[in-house]
Design an enzyme around this catalytic site. Structure first.
Site, short mmCIF file in Angstrom:
data_model
loop_
_atom_site.label_atom_id
_atom_site.label_comp_id
_atom_site.label_asym_id
_atom_site.label_seq_id
_atom_site.Cartn_x
_atom_site.Cartn_y
_atom_site.Cartn_z
CD1 TRP A 34 11.78 72.61 7.26
CD2 TRP A 34 13.65 71.67 8.10
NE1 TRP A 34 12.14 71.55 6.44
CE2 TRP A 34 13.27 70.97 6.92
CE3 TRP A 34 14.78 71.25 8.79
CZ2 TRP A 34 14.01 69.87 6.43
CZ3 TRP A 34 15.50 70.16 8.31
CH2 TRP A 34 15.12 69.49 7.15
CE LYS A 55 14.86 74.14 1.04
NZ LYS A 55 14.37 72.78 1.12
CG ASP A 74 16.39 77.82 8.63
OD1 ASP A 74 16.74 78.14 7.49
OD2 ASP A 74 16.08 76.65 8.96
#
Ligand SMILES: Cc1ncc(COP(=O)(O)O)c(C=O)c1O
Length: 363
Positions: A105, A199, A175
């Protein structure tokens, strides 16, 4: 069958949610707050929804002890959109942003960031297979770096920063999609934190951003108005129709988190759950974890079987036992058990027991 009736979901997000939260969410679909109609039918400009947004913003601030000089906003487009929106809002055209690459990511954030300006690779663990987090002393951060972007929990690689890094005066942009609200955070170390909520909080497409006020006001003129952080803040997130049901789900999840004792109570619980799996992985050579012990994620336990031919059988047998979604990320391969805040202990116990019996049968 639903989770709680013999099926456990280890998906990396969207992920398991507490049954009581799903039940509360379901109730809002027929009559929300006594209005006589569903939340899905309610006007976003109504007092009820405005109050909900204010409460949810306050809940985020309270859960993470966010100092006054930070603003909390709700954005759309998912976490990936922030890979572009961060530079559009915070990076003047000729300035340079630093990126620490610790997995899939952060690599995606860097790749996208390069489209908007000078993006400098401050540190990377790509050569060692994303097995750790480089120490801040190894980061190449010159004085002209405008901000430094990190991904404290790499969902696909199972790598997690062991602490909030200290970059001095350089604003850290994080992030936190896959660890948001799983632990306490030293907010003052960050210029901005953003997290997709699919999440630990439920809804897809929704992003919560926490931004230090002095970083606002630098957006490039071409920044779309609905994605301009300052404009959204000035209009209390009402510049366009917000993700209403998603924000409601976040509100319910924040209520639930508070009922569990908040981040200070959930964090040790998350550690205990992940350790139960890492212990089995480390017991002998049957399983392996590619990440060095001190950097292993408490949210996404990434592992594999040393004999690759066992992997498909592991997934098939696990699924037959109701242990779902254990395949690793398509870029990382292997196996992955995601243990977000709402993962029940019974799920971890069932997986641990299955791993032990699988090893006994095929090891
Ligand atoms: C750390 C991290 N960042 C970004 C993303 C992308 O999120 P979205 O699909 O909301 O764009 C994910 C998705 O799993 C993630 O785990």
């Amino acid at each position: 069958m639903v989770c709680g009736e013999g099926v456990y979901n280890f998906a990396a997000g969207p992920a398991t949610l507490p049954p009581e939260v799903l039940e509360r969410a379901r109730a809002s679909l027929s009559d929300w707050q006594g209005l006589g109609y569903s939340l899905l039918e309610a006007p976003f400009t109504g007092d009820e929804f405005k109050a909900l947004m204010d409460i949810t913003r306050l809940q985020v601030k309270t859960a993470l002890a966010v100092p006054d000089r930070y603003q909390v906003i709700f954005l759309q487009g998912g976490a990936s959109a922030q890979f572009s929106l961060v530079p559009l809002n915070l990076l003047p055209p000729k300035a340079t942003a630093g990126y620490v690459e610790t997995g899939h990511w952060s690599a995606r954030a860097l790749e996208e960031g390069r489209r908007y300006g000078n993006s400098h690779l401050a540190a990377s663990t790509r050569k060692s297979g994303f097995d750790r987090v480089p120490a801040v002393s190894e980061w190449a951060l010159s004085d002209d770096i405008h901000y430094c972007h990190i991904t404290p929990n790499e969902t696909a690689n199972g790598v997690q920063f062991p602490e909030d890094p200290d970059c001095g005066e350089i604003p850290l942009i994080a992030d936190m999609t896959s660890e948001f609200l799983s632990r306490a955070v030293d907010i003052e170390r960050y210029g901005m934190i953003y997290a997709g909520t699919q999440k630990n909080l439920g809804p897809t497409g929704l992003v919560i951003a926490i931004i230090r006020e002095d970083l606002l006001g630098q957006a490039r003129p071409e920044t779309p108005t609905v994605f301009n952080y300052q404009t959204q803040i000035e209009h209390q997130n009402h510049i366009n129709t917000p993700l209403m049901f998603g924000i409601y789900l976040v509100h319910l999840m924040l209520d639930w988190l508070e009922e569990q004792g908040g981040v200070s109570a959930i964090h040790p619980h998350n550690i205990v759950q992940s350790e139960a799996l890492y212990r089995i992985i480390d017991e002998d050579d049957f399983f392996y974890c590619p990440v060095m012990p001190e950097y292993r994620s408490i949210m996404n336990v990434c592992f594999g079987t040393r004999d690759e031919s066992h992997q498909q059988r592991f997934l098939a047998e696990a699924e037959a036992m109701g242990l779902m979604n254990l395949a690793g990320h398509s870029h990382a391969g292997g196996l992955r058990a995601s243990l977000y805040n709402a993962q029940p202990d019974a799920a971890v116990a069932a997986l641990a027991s299955f791993m032990t019996s699988f090893r006994k049968r095929y090891g």
